[in-house]
Design a protein around this motif. Sequence first.
Motif, PDB file in Angstrom:
ATOM      1  N   CYS A  36       0.831  -1.206   0.000  1.00  0.00           N
ATOM      2  CA  CYS A  36       0.000   0.000   0.000  1.00  0.00           C
ATOM      3  C   CYS A  36       0.867   1.258   0.000  1.00  0.00           C
ATOM      4  O   CYS A  36       0.566   2.237  -0.695  1.00  0.00           O
ATOM      5  CB  CYS A  36      -0.935  -0.003   1.207  1.00  0.00           C
ATOM      6  N   ALA A  39       2.249   1.749  -3.392  1.00  0.00           N
ATOM      7  CA  ALA A  39       1.214   2.272  -4.285  1.00  0.00           C
ATOM      8  C   ALA A  39       1.025   3.769  -4.062  1.00  0.00           C
ATOM      9  O   ALA A  39       0.810   4.525  -5.016  1.00  0.00           O
ATOM     10  CB  ALA A  39      -0.102   1.530  -4.068  1.00  0.00           C
ATOM     11  N   THR A 213     -18.067   5.146   0.620  1.00  0.00           N
ATOM     12  CA  THR A 213     -17.775   4.367  -0.580  1.00  0.00           C
ATOM     13  C   THR A 213     -19.047   3.760  -1.171  1.00  0.00           C
ATOM     14  O   THR A 213     -19.050   3.332  -2.326  1.00  0.00           O
ATOM     15  CB  THR A 213     -16.799   3.212  -0.293  1.00  0.00           C
ATOM     16  N   SER A 265     -15.091   7.354  -8.568  1.00  0.00           N
ATOM     17  CA  SER A 265     -15.610   6.379  -7.617  1.00  0.00           C
ATOM     18  C   SER A 265     -16.261   7.145  -6.469  1.00  0.00           C
ATOM     19  O   SER A 265     -16.041   8.357  -6.276  1.00  0.00           O
ATOM     20  CB  SER A 265     -14.479   5.508  -7.075  1.00  0.00           C
ATOM     21  N   ALA A 287      -5.645   2.379   3.673  1.00  0.00           N
ATOM     22  CA  ALA A 287      -5.939   1.297   2.731  1.00  0.00           C
ATOM     23  C   ALA A 287      -5.471  -0.030   3.300  1.00  0.00           C
ATOM     24  O   ALA A 287      -4.483  -0.098   4.024  1.00  0.00           O
ATOM     25  CB  ALA A 287      -5.258   1.556   1.390  1.00  0.00           C
ATOM     26  N   ARG A 289      -5.562  -2.515   0.838  1.00  0.00           N
ATOM     27  CA  ARG A 289      -5.129  -3.082  -0.438  1.00  0.00           C
ATOM     28  C   ARG A 289      -4.640  -1.949  -1.340  1.00  0.00           C
ATOM     29  O   ARG A 289      -5.195  -0.847  -1.321  1.00  0.00           O
ATOM     30  CB  ARG A 289      -6.283  -3.819  -1.141  1.00  0.00           C
ATOM     31  N   PRO A 290      -3.621  -2.186  -2.165  1.00  0.00           N
ATOM     32  CA  PRO A 290      -3.085  -1.135  -3.036  1.00  0.00           C
ATOM     33  C   PRO A 290      -4.128  -0.507  -3.943  1.00  0.00           C
ATOM     34  O   PRO A 290      -4.083   0.692  -4.222  1.00  0.00           O
ATOM     35  CB  PRO A 290      -2.001  -1.858  -3.836  1.00  0.00           C
ATOM     36  N   GLU A 291      -5.089  -1.304  -4.416  1.00  0.00           N
ATOM     37  CA  GLU A 291      -6.087  -0.757  -5.332  1.00  0.00           C
ATOM     38  C   GLU A 291      -6.964   0.301  -4.669  1.00  0.00           C
ATOM     39  O   GLU A 291      -7.506   1.191  -5.345  1.00  0.00           O
ATOM     40  CB  GLU A 291      -6.954  -1.870  -5.935  1.00  0.00           C
ATOM     41  N   GLN A 292      -7.090   0.237  -3.336  1.00  0.00           N
ATOM     42  CA  GLN A 292      -7.837   1.278  -2.640  1.00  0.00           C
ATOM     43  C   GLN A 292      -7.096   2.604  -2.687  1.00  0.00           C
ATOM     44  O   GLN A 292      -7.713   3.676  -2.792  1.00  0.00           O
ATOM     45  CB  GLN A 292      -8.082   0.859  -1.189  1.00  0.00           C
ATOM     46  N   VAL A 294      -5.114   3.572  -5.156  1.00  0.00           N
ATOM     47  CA  VAL A 294      -5.301   4.044  -6.525  1.00  0.00           C
ATOM     48  C   VAL A 294      -6.682   4.666  -6.691  1.00  0.00           C
ATOM     49  O   VAL A 294      -6.846   5.728  -7.322  1.00  0.00           O
ATOM     50  CB  VAL A 294      -5.105   2.891  -7.522  1.00  0.00           C
ATOM     51  N   ASP A 295      -7.684   4.035  -6.099  1.00  0.00           N
ATOM     52  CA  ASP A 295      -9.060   4.527  -6.180  1.00  0.00           C
ATOM     53  C   ASP A 295      -9.183   5.909  -5.536  1.00  0.00           C
ATOM     54  O   ASP A 295      -9.698   6.858  -6.134  1.00  0.00           O
ATOM     55  CB  ASP A 295      -9.978   3.524  -5.473  1.00  0.00           C
ATOM     56  N   GLU A 298      -7.768   9.142  -7.208  1.00  0.00           N
ATOM     57  CA  GLU A 298      -8.508   9.752  -8.316  1.00  0.00           C
ATOM     58  C   GLU A 298      -8.970  11.163  -7.951  1.00  0.00           C
ATOM     59  O   GLU A 298      -9.223  11.993  -8.831  1.00  0.00           O
ATOM     60  CB  GLU A 298      -9.735   8.909  -8.676  1.00  0.00           C
TER      61      GLU A 298
END
Length: 334
Positions: A36, A39, A213, A265, A287, A289-292, A294-295, A298
């Motif tokens: 994380c 990221a 979210t 998002s 976070a 997870r790393p994708e959180q 990235v989200d 934004e």
Amino acid sequence: MEFRHLGHSGLKISEITYGNWITHGGQVEADAATACVRAALDAGITTFDTADVYAEGRAETVLGQALAGERRSGIEIFSKVYWPTGPGVNDRGLSRKHIMESIDGSLQRLGTDYLDLYQAHRYDYETPLEETMLAFADVVRSGKALYIGVSEWRAEEIRAGKELADEMGFPLVSNQPQYSALHRVIEAEVIPTSRELGISQIVFSPIAQGILTGKYLPGQPAPAGSRATDEKGGGANFIARWAGDDDVLTRVQELKPIAEDLGLSMAALAVAWVLTEENVAAAIIGASRPEQVVDNVEAAGVTLDADVKARIDEVLAPVAATDPALTVSPPKRP
């Protein structure tokens, strides 16, 4: 990534800051925490926030390890002091003893020679404010911290602290309060006072512990693995006031068309909402997870038009907290 000045200081920080409250050392294992942080760095985040009390110090250790090898002058590391870090009667608060011992502990765990910002995690009604501020002045003069901030202080407490900081000649530049479209208690008093004094907000929980979210649905169990199911790390306690309120959850669902219209998002919309307040220098994201990461990123550089913000406010106004009295520090112990 956009960068904003912290108060009236020359320090610039990334408007989206990475924080590891609840997650590192608790909800998230070290490898995932490091992923994380990587990221966050890849997304342009340079500012990282933690505290000595998070996961009993493990959060600082994990963050320090994750940042090892980064150019120190290219990142900003924040930590905090106040909450209990041991069993002793002096292992808490803002006494000179606890501040001096805690800053050394934080530096050791983080693997750094200095903090960019050292923050009073709450106001301490058991210690004279003069003692606290003199200790912070000495922390700055010793080079262990460059700037000083506070967290969840009331407007009158911020004013008193700033007056002493100015007299003692060290930079008190920030406040770290909870702030989101659902929790707006700083707007009536703290933000106007901070604007006057040249102090910025570094806000935590901009997505209201995940509620904004939209993943929590009215009348349905919380998603597996979500913060609302985190009994071990304590996340469930913090989110309970919203997760159990179907009126709140129903109104949050009404924000989905707004986010879709903007191509964002729900999480990014919530972070962007916070960043429309000029007194906010940064929104802290967390976070598992790393994708959180990235989200949430934004939201960087996004400007919400006045009519969009008004639509969001109209939806959430009936359930948003606005009472300044909700900013409280623990009272003196019996």
